[in-house]
Write a protein that holds these residues in place. Structure first.
Motif, mmCIF file in Angstrom:
data_model
loop_
_atom_site.group_PDB
_atom_site.id
_atom_site.type_symbol
_atom_site.label_atom_id
_atom_site.label_comp_id
_atom_site.label_asym_id
_atom_site.label_seq_id
_atom_site.Cartn_x
_atom_site.Cartn_y
_atom_site.Cartn_z
ATOM 1 N N ASN A 1 -8.161 1.240 1.389
ATOM 2 C CA ASN A 1 -6.937 1.005 2.150
ATOM 3 C C ASN A 1 -6.135 2.309 2.215
ATOM 4 O O ASN A 1 -5.412 2.643 1.282
ATOM 5 C CB ASN A 1 -6.117 -0.107 1.499
ATOM 6 C CG ASN A 1 -4.792 -0.343 2.208
ATOM 7 O OD1 ASN A 1 -4.545 0.169 3.303
ATOM 8 N ND2 ASN A 1 -3.918 -1.110 1.592
ATOM 9 N N ILE A 2 -6.265 3.046 3.309
ATOM 10 C CA ILE A 2 -5.573 4.338 3.438
ATOM 11 C C ILE A 2 -4.059 4.171 3.431
ATOM 12 O O ILE A 2 -3.326 5.118 3.135
ATOM 13 C CB ILE A 2 -5.998 5.082 4.718
ATOM 14 C CG1 ILE A 2 -5.662 4.250 5.965
ATOM 15 C CG2 ILE A 2 -7.458 5.469 4.676
ATOM 16 C CD1 ILE A 2 -5.810 5.001 7.281
ATOM 17 N N ILE B 1 -10.340 -3.793 8.987
ATOM 18 C CA ILE B 1 -11.038 -2.742 9.740
ATOM 19 C C ILE B 1 -10.996 -1.415 8.992
ATOM 20 O O ILE B 1 -11.991 -0.694 8.915
ATOM 21 C CB ILE B 1 -10.432 -2.598 11.152
ATOM 22 C CG1 ILE B 1 -10.776 -3.820 11.995
ATOM 23 C CG2 ILE B 1 -10.905 -1.322 11.834
ATOM 24 C CD1 ILE B 1 -9.996 -3.946 13.285
ATOM 25 N N VAL B 2 -9.823 -1.079 8.421
ATOM 26 C CA VAL B 2 -9.712 0.212 7.734
ATOM 27 C C VAL B 2 -10.573 0.237 6.478
ATOM 28 O O VAL B 2 -11.195 1.261 6.154
ATOM 29 C CB VAL B 2 -8.237 0.572 7.441
ATOM 30 C CG1 VAL B 2 -7.675 -0.199 6.262
ATOM 31 C CG2 VAL B 2 -8.082 2.070 7.183
ATOM 32 N N LYS B 3 -10.666 -0.885 5.770
ATOM 33 C CA LYS B 3 -11.519 -0.935 4.579
ATOM 34 C C LYS B 3 -12.989 -0.858 4.957
ATOM 35 O O LYS B 3 -13.789 -0.213 4.272
ATOM 36 C CB LYS B 3 -11.237 -2.203 3.773
ATOM 37 C CG LYS B 3 -9.945 -2.136 2.970
ATOM 38 C CD LYS B 3 -9.781 -3.357 2.082
ATOM 39 C CE LYS B 3 -8.602 -3.205 1.138
ATOM 40 N NZ LYS B 3 -8.447 -4.382 0.259
ATOM 41 N N GLU B 4 -13.341 -1.523 6.066
ATOM 42 C CA GLU B 4 -14.729 -1.483 6.548
ATOM 43 C C GLU B 4 -15.094 -0.072 7.019
ATOM 44 O O GLU B 4 -16.206 0.404 6.806
ATOM 45 C CB GLU B 4 -14.879 -2.474 7.709
ATOM 46 C CG GLU B 4 -16.232 -2.458 8.376
ATOM 47 C CD GLU B 4 -16.229 -3.286 9.655
ATOM 48 O OE1 GLU B 4 -16.880 -2.872 10.624
ATOM 49 O OE2 GLU B 4 -15.565 -4.342 9.692
ATOM 50 N N GLU C 1 -3.741 4.002 -3.975
ATOM 51 C CA GLU C 1 -5.088 3.443 -4.127
ATOM 52 C C GLU C 1 -6.142 4.340 -3.489
ATOM 53 O O GLU C 1 -7.202 4.582 -4.066
ATOM 54 C CB GLU C 1 -5.152 2.048 -3.484
ATOM 55 C CG GLU C 1 -6.547 1.427 -3.505
ATOM 56 C CD GLU C 1 -6.661 0.194 -2.625
ATOM 57 O OE1 GLU C 1 -7.641 0.101 -1.870
ATOM 58 O OE2 GLU C 1 -5.776 -0.674 -2.703
ATOM 59 N N SER C 2 -5.864 4.842 -2.288
ATOM 60 C CA SER C 2 -6.883 5.576 -1.533
ATOM 61 C C SER C 2 -7.167 6.952 -2.119
ATOM 62 O O SER C 2 -8.300 7.415 -2.126
ATOM 63 C CB SER C 2 -6.458 5.718 -0.070
ATOM 64 O OG SER C 2 -5.432 6.692 0.063
ATOM 65 N N GLY C 3 -6.124 7.636 -2.582
ATOM 66 C CA GLY C 3 -6.300 8.987 -3.113
ATOM 67 C C GLY C 3 -6.672 10.014 -2.061
ATOM 68 O O GLY C 3 -7.083 11.126 -2.387
#
Length: 198
Positions: A117-118, A109-112, A123-125
Motif C-alpha cells: 500500500n504506497i 489495485i495498488v497492492k496487486e 508500511e510501503s517504505g
C-alpha cells in the motif's frame, strides 16, 4: 517579603506561559479555519520518471561505486482555490500534511500492482514527496503536489522494478478513487473526494 517576591515571580511566569499557550492555540485555530476555505478545483494524476519532478537517488553499485536511479512515481497535482475574502497563510509542510486515503478498489489495485500500500508510507517504505504553497491570495488558486514512489526501471538494491505498463495504466486509471485529507498538527481538518472534487 521573600515569599511575596517569589510569589510575584511565579505569578508572572504563569501569566507569560498562559499567554504563549493562548497565542499558539489561536494561531493554530486560525490556520485550521483558513484550511476550511480551500476548495479543490482540479486534480491531475500521472505516472512519471521526470527527474525535475521526482528527483534522483544515489544507490550502491558494487565495491566503492554508486549509480544514479530516477524513481517512477504516481504524481498528483491539486489545483486549490482560496474561496475566502482574505489571503491565506499556511504554516508549511512541517505542520500541514497531505495524504490520500484510497477506496477499496484503489487499495486492491495498488497492492496487486506494487505489492504494498504506497499510500501508507510507513508500511510501503518506498518514499513520497509533498509540496504546498504557504501563501494563497483571496479568490486565487495554488498548486499542491503529492507523489508516491512506485519503483524504478533499472535493477537496484533500493527500489523494486516497475511492473508492466498495463498494470501501471490500470493503477493510473483508478488513482482518483480516494479522498485527499489535509491535516494540521496531526489532526485531520479537511477531506476532499478526488473523483468528484468535493
Amino acid at each position: 517579603m521573600k515569599n511575596l517576591y517569589l510569589g510575584l515571580i511565579s505569578l508572572f511566569l504563569l501569566v507569560v506561559v498562559t499567554a504563549c499557550s493562548v497565542t499558539e492555540h489561536t494561531e493554530t485555530k486560525e490556520h485550521i479555519d483558513n484550511i476550511k476555505h480551500l476548495k479543490i478545483q482540479k486534480t491531475n494524476v500521472m505516472i512519471t520518471d521526470d527527474k525535475k519532478l521526482v528527483g534522483e537517488m544515489t544507490v550502491p553499485d558494487g565495491k566503492n561505486k554508486n549509480k544514479h536511479i530516477v524513481p517512477t512515481d504516481l504524481y498528483y497535482t491539486f489545483t486549490i482555490k482560496n474561496t475566502s475574502k482574505n489571503g491565506i497563510s499556511l504554516p508549511g509542510v512541517e505542520k500541514v500534511k497531505l495524504r490520500i486515503e484510497p477506496d477499496k478498489d484503489l487499495l486492491s489495485i495498488v497492492k496487486e500492482t506494487i505489492g504494498t500500500n504506497i499510500y501508507d508510507v510507513d508500511e510501503s517504505g518506498l518514499g513520497f514527496g509533498l509540496s504546498i504553497e504557504n501563501e494563497i491570495s483571496s479568490k486565487k488558486t495554488s498548486k499542491f503536489t503529492l507523489n508516491y514512489t512506485l519503483g524504478a526501471k533499472q535493477k537496484n538494491d533500493e527500489l523494486p522494478l516497475l511492473p508492466s505498463k498495463e498494470k501501471l495504466k490500470k493503477l493510473q486509471d483508478n488513482a482518483l478513487k480516494g479522498t485527499l485529507i489535509i491535516s494540521q498538527d496531526g489532526k485531520d481538518v479537511a477531506r476532499f473526494r478526488l473523483d468528484t472534487n468535493e
